[in-house]
Enzyme design. Structure first.
Site, PDB file in Angstrom:
ATOM      1  CG  HIS A  44       4.525  -7.124   4.631  1.00 36.94           C
ATOM      2  ND1 HIS A  44       4.788  -7.600   3.361  1.00 36.94           N
ATOM      3  CD2 HIS A  44       4.477  -5.768   4.510  1.00 36.94           C
ATOM      4  CE1 HIS A  44       4.912  -6.601   2.522  1.00 36.94           C
ATOM      5  NE2 HIS A  44       4.721  -5.469   3.201  1.00 36.94           N
ATOM      6  NE  ARG A  45       2.292  -5.840   0.868  1.00 37.93           N
ATOM      7  CZ  ARG A  45       2.964  -5.916  -0.281  1.00 37.93           C
ATOM      8  NH1 ARG A  45       2.557  -6.766  -1.215  1.00 37.93           N
ATOM      9  NH2 ARG A  45       4.005  -5.147  -0.532  1.00 37.93           N
ATOM     10  CD  GLU A  61       1.886  -3.284   5.988  1.00 37.06           C
ATOM     11  OE1 GLU A  61       2.043  -2.262   5.300  1.00 37.06           O
ATOM     12  OE2 GLU A  61       1.624  -4.406   5.483  1.00 37.06           O
ATOM     13  CG  ASP A  67      -0.441  -1.919   2.254  1.00 39.75           C
ATOM     14  OD1 ASP A  67       0.480  -1.173   2.625  1.00 39.75           O
ATOM     15  OD2 ASP A  67      -0.301  -3.143   2.066  1.00 39.75           O
ATOM     16  CG  HIS A 105       0.994  -3.237  -1.596  1.00 43.54           C
ATOM     17  ND1 HIS A 105       1.617  -3.175  -2.833  1.00 43.54           N
ATOM     18  CD2 HIS A 105       1.883  -2.751  -0.702  1.00 43.54           C
ATOM     19  CE1 HIS A 105       2.831  -2.679  -2.680  1.00 43.54           C
ATOM     20  NE2 HIS A 105       3.031  -2.409  -1.402  1.00 43.54           N
ATOM     21  CD  GLU A 136       2.725   1.356   3.527  1.00 43.92           C
ATOM     22  OE1 GLU A 136       3.204   1.892   2.510  1.00 43.92           O
ATOM     23  OE2 GLU A 136       3.030   0.213   3.907  1.00 43.92           O
ATOM     24  CE  LYS A 194       1.450   0.829  -0.087  1.00 47.06           C
ATOM     25  NZ  LYS A 194       2.897   0.598  -0.046  1.00 47.06           N
ATOM     26  CG  ASP A 217       5.815 -11.304   3.016  1.00 47.39           C
ATOM     27  OD1 ASP A 217       5.355 -10.218   3.431  1.00 47.39           O
ATOM     28  OD2 ASP A 217       6.274 -11.455   1.870  1.00 47.39           O
TER      29      ASP A 217
END
Length: 279
Positions: A40-41, A67, A69, A82, A141, A143, A267
């Site tokens: 995640h990120r 992942e 954003d 993000h 993603e 955003k 994370d």
């Protein structure tokens, strides 16, 4: 003589049982091996989120995907961050959409996490794609796309320029909380898998809603707190996969794995089995 035979018999039974068990352990894949490990990120528990350092850490930890954003600057350049402002993760202030790319890239996006990450930049979308395509899966993603008219076309252009509109092994996925944006993106990139994100307000999502999502989405990716056996089954019945977010504890990962999810957005890549799906 009887004692020798009995000892031999017991030993044979033990060895056979242990051998069968060991073979089964080696031959049967665990549930965790079937779960996509999505950093995640990037590996954002270990490096500043949405930076090249976090993405490189995810690769080192053998995650299956990063992942990212994607937003757009004032001069319509795609950047990976993000929040809709730079306030939390940089030494600057202001809305992403009010800053130029030059202003964005002059910011320090790493010191807030640790001094060893000082001067990490906010990367461009193209920079991330060029560095990691073919190296790790990328879950993109969009955003707050409602703030950036035309962002779907710009993302599609980047992928098409690199001949990535026909991804292998579903290693490029596009998702958003904005479901209308995903319909637009799917029309532009019909062969790229798309996902709809769902927050806590989607607790109790109906079969009719899932069936509608399935007309343009390949994934239903909800907040982990609304995931149940029934939801996983319903998503699968509609032909979609389910990647819940955001795991920050081992017990959360274990629970989702036992519920039969297809991927976990986390994370901490170490909380999910470390080998990627579709290797």
């Amino acid at each position: 003589m009887r004692l020798i035979f009995s000892t031999f018999l017991i030993g044979t039974v033990f060895l056979n049982a242990f051998g069968a068990s060991a073979y089964a352990m080696e031959d049967t894949p665990s549930k965790q091996q079937e779960v996509a490990n999505v950093a995640h990120r990037g590996a954002s528990a270990h490096a500043p989120e949405n930076t090249m350092a976090a993405f490189e850490k995810a690769v080192d930890m053998k995650a299956g995907y990063i992942e990212i954003d994607v937003q757009m600057t004032e001069d319509e350049e795609l950047v990976v961050i993000h929040d809709i402002t730079v306030n939390r993760t940089t030494d600057g202030r202001g809305f992403v959409g009010d800053l130029s790319l030059e202003e964005i890239q002059a910011l320090d996006a790493g010191s807030w996490f640790g001094k060893e990450f000082a001067n990490e930049q906010i990367p461009t979308f193209e920079e991330v794609i060029d560095a990691y395509r073919g190296k790790i899966g990328i879950l993109i993603e969009l955003k707050s796309p409602e703030l950036y008219p035309g962002i779907e076309e710009k993302v599609a252009d980047v992928l098409i320029e690199r001949n990535m509109q026909h991804p292998q092994n579903e290693k490029i996925i596009i998702q958003s909380f904005n479901h209308e944006s995903m319909q637009v993106s799917k029309e532009l990139l019909p062969n790229v898998p798309h996902g709809v994100l769902a927050g806590m307000t989607w607790d109790g999502v109906t079969e009719e809603q899932l069936a509608n999502f399935a007309t343009y989405a390949d994934y239903f990716n909800p907040n982990l707190n609304i995931v149940t056996d029934e939801l996983v089954t319903s998503v699968h019945e509609e032909g979609m996969e389910i990647y819940p977010y955001t795991v920050r504890a081992q017990k959360e990962a274990d629970k989702l794995i036992n519920l039969g999810v297809d991927g976990i957005i986390t994370d901490y890549p170490e909380y999910v089995y470390k080998h990627p799906v579709n290797n």
